[in-house]
Design a protein around this motif. Structure first.
Motif, PDB file in Angstrom:
ATOM      1  N   LEU A  66       0.847  -1.189   0.000  1.00 39.32           N
ATOM      2  CA  LEU A  66       0.000   0.000   0.000  1.00 39.32           C
ATOM      3  C   LEU A  66       0.882   1.239   0.000  1.00 39.32           C
ATOM      4  CD1 LEU A  66      -2.888   1.317   0.445  1.00 39.32           C
ATOM      5  CD2 LEU A  66      -2.244   1.396   2.868  1.00 39.32           C
ATOM      6  N   ALA A  67       0.541   2.203  -0.840  1.00 43.60           N
ATOM      7  CA  ALA A  67       1.218   3.503  -0.845  1.00 43.60           C
ATOM      8  C   ALA A  67       0.159   4.581  -0.756  1.00 43.60           C
ATOM      9  CB  ALA A  67       2.048   3.685  -2.116  1.00 43.60           C
ATOM     10  N   THR A  68       0.314   5.502   0.176  1.00 44.49           N
ATOM     11  CA  THR A  68      -0.688   6.535   0.394  1.00 44.49           C
ATOM     12  C   THR A  68      -0.030   7.825   0.873  1.00 44.49           C
ATOM     13  OG1 THR A  68      -2.648   7.102   1.700  1.00 44.49           O
ATOM     14  CG2 THR A  68      -1.076   5.604   2.714  1.00 44.49           C
ATOM     15  N   HIS A  69      -0.689   8.939   0.606  1.00 43.27           N
ATOM     16  CA  HIS A  69      -0.210  10.226   1.094  1.00 43.27           C
ATOM     17  C   HIS A  69      -0.653  10.490   2.525  1.00 43.27           C
ATOM     18  CE1 HIS A  69       1.145  11.790  -2.855  1.00 43.27           C
ATOM     19  NE2 HIS A  69       0.140  11.091  -3.344  1.00 43.27           N
ATOM     20  N   SER A  70      -1.609   9.709   3.009  1.00 47.73           N
ATOM     21  CA  SER A  70      -2.241  10.004   4.290  1.00 47.73           C
ATOM     22  C   SER A  70      -2.025   8.884   5.293  1.00 47.73           C
ATOM     23  CB  SER A  70      -3.749  10.223   4.095  1.00 47.73           C
ATOM     24  OG  SER A  70      -4.409  10.307   5.324  1.00 47.73           O
ATOM     25  N   GLU A  71      -1.730   9.283   6.513  1.00 50.24           N
ATOM     26  CA  GLU A  71      -1.608   8.306   7.582  1.00 50.24           C
ATOM     27  C   GLU A  71      -2.940   7.595   7.826  1.00 50.24           C
ATOM     28  OE1 GLU A  71      -0.337   9.256  11.851  1.00 50.24           O
ATOM     29  OE2 GLU A  71       1.485   9.365  10.641  1.00 50.24           O
ATOM     30  N   ALA A  72      -4.037   8.229   7.419  1.00 52.79           N
ATOM     31  CA  ALA A  72      -5.352   7.604   7.575  1.00 52.79           C
ATOM     32  C   ALA A  72      -5.418   6.286   6.805  1.00 52.79           C
ATOM     33  CB  ALA A  72      -6.443   8.555   7.099  1.00 52.79           C
ATOM     34  N   GLY A  73      -4.688   6.196   5.692  1.00 51.54           N
ATOM     35  CA  GLY A  73      -4.642   4.949   4.944  1.00 51.54           C
ATOM     36  C   GLY A  73      -4.047   3.824   5.766  1.00 51.54           C
ATOM     37  N   LEU A  74      -3.006   4.149   6.551  1.00 51.95           N
ATOM     38  CA  LEU A  74      -2.398   3.141   7.410  1.00 51.95           C
ATOM     39  C   LEU A  74      -3.358   2.708   8.513  1.00 51.95           C
ATOM     40  CD1 LEU A  74       1.257   4.479   7.824  1.00 51.95           C
ATOM     41  CD2 LEU A  74       0.336   2.911   6.110  1.00 51.95           C
ATOM     42  N   LYS A  75      -4.228   3.632   8.933  1.00 46.88           N
ATOM     43  CA  LYS A  75      -5.208   3.304   9.967  1.00 46.88           C
ATOM     44  C   LYS A  75      -6.197   2.251   9.461  1.00 46.88           C
ATOM     45  CE  LYS A  75      -4.112   6.314  13.285  1.00 46.88           C
ATOM     46  NZ  LYS A  75      -3.920   5.990  14.715  1.00 46.88           N
ATOM     47  N   CYS A  76      -6.431   2.223   8.157  1.00 47.29           N
ATOM     48  CA  CYS A  76      -7.261   1.166   7.565  1.00 47.29           C
ATOM     49  C   CYS A  76      -6.451  -0.092   7.303  1.00 47.29           C
ATOM     50  CB  CYS A  76      -7.882   1.650   6.253  1.00 47.29           C
ATOM     51  SG  CYS A  76      -9.412   2.601   6.441  1.00 47.29           S
ATOM     52  N   TRP A  77      -5.186   0.081   6.957  1.00 46.07           N
ATOM     53  CA  TRP A  77      -4.347  -1.046   6.548  1.00 46.07           C
ATOM     54  C   TRP A  77      -3.991  -1.960   7.724  1.00 46.07           C
ATOM     55  CZ3 TRP A  77      -3.245  -3.476   2.273  1.00 46.07           C
ATOM     56  CH2 TRP A  77      -2.100  -4.286   2.182  1.00 46.07           C
TER      57      TRP A  77
END
Length: 368
Positions: free
Chosen positions: A247-258
């Motif tokens: 997963l690559a994302t600009h937002s830490e919120a993406g990691l919160k889902c990951w």
């Protein structure tokens, strides 16, 4: 017929356990992504860049249908805003089959499905990006990039998919192929563009852990681009991972889902699931490996930290707030962590609290 020949010659082919694990990751991540994004933004887009025919000969749905069904069957569906699902497939016969599969689904005014004319993703990406963003850079776009080979998705292409501030990529990294062929003559001409640099070479000396080392190197290339990233290995039984999802994302919120996805599918380390165990979705294991998070929190000795900072640190290490509280409990029992604000709370570590950290020498017997 060999698997590689099936993929090359047949319109539709048989599924395999590893694909089912991958789609399970997709479904769990999309459950969270949709729940957050589609109730916040007026519209969002998912691009399935290597869509395939949408079905397997033995019945399971392909990734585009998995995405559509996850949307239509989501518990928050009635509160969702618009989702655009854009699908690209290179072969005409598979495009036709994909359209037949979508025609079987119940139509929804909230779901706009667009199956593109046959095309090569590397050539079509700029046009797809314009289509996906609908003229607004702030439109969230999730790119599902699951190619058949290394050359179809070089790092430069992945980076183009992350050009706008709310772009995310979920990418299949062929770590087994990288492990097998990295020392072949002239294979560096494939490896370097695939990684976007020569940092892949650091993984080559590894033997047993070479696949994981390649995944780590790839993620480091994303971090060097100031992106947040997570990885998850799709394993064959108890052997090494056949490939990794990155997963690559600009937002830490993406990691919160990951993070919840990876821990749900791998109760011990949150880093990889086998085809045998991924379907056993039990509660999170209380004995999960949290050593890295423990070390990170101990480094705060002598400081007071807000919950937001601690939660962010946990997410970067692929841990959830559940694990953060677990480690804080351990440190508190040793006298190394104290909640200093608020003074009264229903739980030990509520969101918004402030925690002060101490070093072991601060609580030694001779300390005053």
């Amino acid at each position: 017929m060999r698997r590689v020949d099936e993929l090359r010659e047949q319109t539709v082919w048989k599924s395999d356990p590893h694909t089912q694990v991958k789609h399970l990751v997709y479904r769990h991540y999309l459950q969270c992504w949709m729940g957050k994004i589609l109730q916040t933004f007026p519209e969002a887009t998912i691009v399935d860049a290597f869509a395939g025919p949408g079905v397997y000969t033995d019945g399971p749905p392909g990734s585009p249908i998995v995405v559509a069904k996850t949307f239509l069957e989501h518990t928050a569906y009635r509160r969702f805003n618009k989702l655009n699902l854009v699908c690209l497939e290179e072969r005409t016969d598979r495009v036709e089959e994909l359209r037949r599969q979508f025609a079987k689904l119940s139509p929804s005014p909230q779901l706009n499905i667009s199956v593109q004319a046959p095309g090569v993703f590397a050539e079509q990406q700029p046009r797809l990006s314009t289509l996906a963003h609908r003229g607004r850079a702030e439109t969230p776009v999730l790119w599902l990039i699951d190619p058949f080979d290394l050359k179809s998705a070089p790092f430069s292409l992945i980076r183009r998919c992350l050009a706008d501030p709310r772009d995310e990529v979920l990418f299949t990294l062929f770590t087994n192929e990288l492990h097998r062929f990295c020392q072949r003559e002239n294979f560096d001409k494939t490896m370097t563009p695939y990684f976007g640099g020569t940092h892949w070479q650091s993984a080559v000396p590894e033997r047993r852990g070479r696949r994981e080392a390649f995944a780590t190197a790839y993620q480091q290339g994303l971090k060097d681009q100031e992106l947040f990233t997570g990885g998850f290995g799709i394993k064959v039984s108890n052997q090494s991972a056949r490939y990794h999802l990155v997963l690559a994302t600009h937002s830490e919120a993406g990691l919160k889902c990951w993070a919840p996805v990876t821990w749900k599918l791998d109760h011990y380390s949150g880093q990889g699931a086998s085809a045998e165990t991924a379907g056993a979705l039990s509660l999170f294991d209380e004995a999960s490996v949290v050593d890295r998070l423990d070390v990170a929190l101990r480094a705060y000795a002598g400081t007071a930290q807000r919950w937001e900072t601690l939660s962010s640190q946990a997410a970067r290490l692929n841990h959830m707030d559940k694990h953060l509280r677990q480690v804080l409990d351990k440190l508190a029992a040793q006298g190394l962590a104290f909640r200093v604000d608020p003074v009264r709370a229903r739980t030990a570590w509520p969101e918004g609290c402030t925690v002060r950290f101490y070093a072991p020498e601060d609580v030694a017997d001779e300390a005053s």
